[in-house]
Write an enzyme that holds these catalytic residues in place. Structure first.
Site, PDB file in Angstrom:
ATOM      1  N   HIS A  30       4.871  11.066   9.849  1.00 19.46           N
ATOM      2  CA  HIS A  30       5.049   9.674   9.431  1.00 19.46           C
ATOM      3  C   HIS A  30       5.309   9.585   7.934  1.00 19.46           C
ATOM      4  O   HIS A  30       4.890  10.452   7.160  1.00 19.46           O
ATOM      5  CB  HIS A  30       3.803   8.864   9.779  1.00 19.46           C
ATOM      6  CG  HIS A  30       4.030   7.381   9.776  1.00 19.46           C
ATOM      7  ND1 HIS A  30       5.163   6.783  10.300  1.00 19.46           N
ATOM      8  CD2 HIS A  30       3.281   6.354   9.296  1.00 19.46           C
ATOM      9  CE1 HIS A  30       5.080   5.477  10.157  1.00 19.46           C
ATOM     10  NE2 HIS A  30       3.957   5.188   9.544  1.00 19.46           N
ATOM     11  N   CYS A  72      10.737   6.029  10.248  1.00 17.99           N
ATOM     12  CA  CYS A  72       9.737   5.681   9.236  1.00 17.99           C
ATOM     13  C   CYS A  72      10.154   6.179   7.863  1.00 17.99           C
ATOM     14  O   CYS A  72       9.925   5.509   6.851  1.00 17.99           O
ATOM     15  CB  CYS A  72       8.381   6.261   9.622  1.00 17.99           C
ATOM     16  SG  CYS A  72       8.396   8.047   9.886  1.00 17.99           S
ATOM     17  N   ASN A 109       3.023   0.046   5.489  1.00 18.55           N
ATOM     18  CA  ASN A 109       3.520   0.741   6.679  1.00 18.55           C
ATOM     19  C   ASN A 109       4.748   0.007   7.236  1.00 18.55           C
ATOM     20  O   ASN A 109       5.128  -1.053   6.748  1.00 18.55           O
ATOM     21  CB  ASN A 109       2.406   0.825   7.734  1.00 18.55           C
ATOM     22  CG  ASN A 109       2.618   1.955   8.722  1.00 18.55           C
ATOM     23  OD1 ASN A 109       3.627   2.653   8.691  1.00 18.55           O
ATOM     24  ND2 ASN A 109       1.659   2.134   9.615  1.00 18.55           N
TER      25      ASN A 109
END
Length: 397
Positions: free
Chosen positions: A333, A67, A354
């Site tokens: 994250h 991520c 995202n």
């Protein structure tokens, strides 16, 4: 299919280890937050854009803990747009592959006393850009034949086993780095040294210099913890900071000032933090800090957590420090803040991009309250010119 010829015994050991590999920690995280949702949430929110800065398409990091690379490279892509350049979708796995090489070196130097996993930080993106350059996603995906999504579970077990063997030796062999790199390249493919892009030949370094054109030294990482002096640098003590890089320390309300100022002046923001919260719903695309602790909610309140705007808890610097100290806030994250929106009550949220694909209510985007952003951030990254002047002065930037 293996591209590397391995000695039979070594190959047998690796295959056996791969057979016992666990699912990616990122998969576990996604599955955990999937349970945080309310029925028909989207019918109860009306979001109106205030600022929505241009960004590239939503990606899916697959079963990989990358991520940080997806959000960090998305951030660079938006920087290209801000600079008036034609954006290029960059190879997130090129960045990750190079970071894993450097992480392996650090792991051996530290005799195994650093985290080896798939995670990383925004400074890794800039450090790898500076050392290795970058390439377009079309040139290097990290996908082998037949693959459509990254899956690093097996590769991670392989690299762990190789380095575990390396650090057990009394003396390093001359070939350990070559062997370690070969395992990574077996799964991700060898990194290109030259490639063609729009009719011109580049190396990763010349592509970074001539096409992308950012200066990695222009970007700063910022966090907020009471235990360190304000407006000084400190080493962010999270497991994924294997490089021991430092970040600037500001008060948590100043994190909001920085993000707001950046967005209002055309700069996007990379955000790293904790999303394993009951107030974070990937499916519903909303993140906030509930006024009532989840353990004290009724069943009805829990079921309706995301059925429209709700009152929020007001957090202090002390609350933020405590949440970090007791592991409630972790670095699990990374995402990309690209704008501001208002709900039907006039409350502002950040628009967040995202890297989990298009499967939620807002096709890969989320709406995060300012309270959530500052409370659950481990750090943010911005261009130094995006800092409010008063804060830049305090940091002597």
């Amino acid at each position: 299919m293996f591209r590397l010829k391995l000695k039979p015994l070594f190959a047998a050991v690796l295959i056996a280890l791969a057979a016992t590999s666990n699912a990616s920690a990122q998969d576990d995280l996604i599955n955990k937050v999937k349970s945080n949702q309310s029925a028909n949430s989207k019918d109860h929110f009306t979001f109106t854009d205030v600022i929505n800065l241009e960004n590239t398409s939503i990606k899916d990091q697959g079963s990989s803990g990358t991520c940080w690379s997806y959000s960090g490279n998305s951030f660079i892509e938006s920087e290209m747009i801000r600079m008036g350049k034609k954006p290029v979708e960059l190879a997130q796995i090129f960045t990750a592959r190079n970071a894993y090489i450097e992480k392996g070196k650090m792991y051996v130097k530290m005799h195994g006393a650093v985290t080896l996993g798939e995670g990383g930080a925004f400074h890794d993106v800039m450090n790898m850009y500076k050392k290795y350059g970058t390439v377009p996603r079309s040139v290097y995906t990290g996908l082998q034949e037949g693959q459509t999504r990254n899956n690093f579970s097996e590769m991670s077990k392989m690299t762990e086993s190789v380095l575990a063997a390396v650090i057990k030796n009394d003396k390093l062999s001359e070939n350990w780095l070559k062997a370690y790199t070969a395992v990574i390249d077996t799964y991700l493919g060898e990194a290109p040294t030259e490639f063609m892009y729009e009719g011109k030949k580049y190396t990763p370094k010349t592509f970074a210099d001539q096409v992308v054109g950012i200066n990695p030294d222009d970007y700063v990482e910022i966090s907020s913890f009471q235990e360190y002096p304000w407006y000084t640098k400190f080493t962010l003590l999270v497991p994924d900071n294997w490089a021991f890089d430092q970040v600037w320390n500001v008060k948590q309300d100043e994190l909001v000032e920085i993000v707001d100022n950046a967005l209002k002046n055309g700069y996007t923001v990379a955000w790293g933090g904790d999303v394993s919260e009951k107030g974070f719903s990937w499916k519903n695309g909303v993140a906030y800090i509930p006024e009532i602790d989840f353990t004290q909610m009724t069943a009805e309140q829990k079921a309706e957590m995301f059925n429209g705007p709700k009152p929020e808890k007001k957090v202090t610097d002390a609350d933020r420090q405590k949440a970090f100290d007791n592991y409630e806030t972790t670095d699990d994250h990374g995402m990309h803040i690209i704008g501001i929106a208002k709900d039907q009550n006039g409350k502002e949220y950040y628009i967040v991009k995202n890297s989990w694909g298009l499967s939620n209510d807002y096709k890969g985007y989320m709406y995060m309250t300012k309270e959530f952003m500052k409370y659950k951030a481990t750090d943010i990254m911005v261009h130094k010119n995006a800092l409010p002047k008063n804060i830049a002065k305090k940091l002597a930037i």
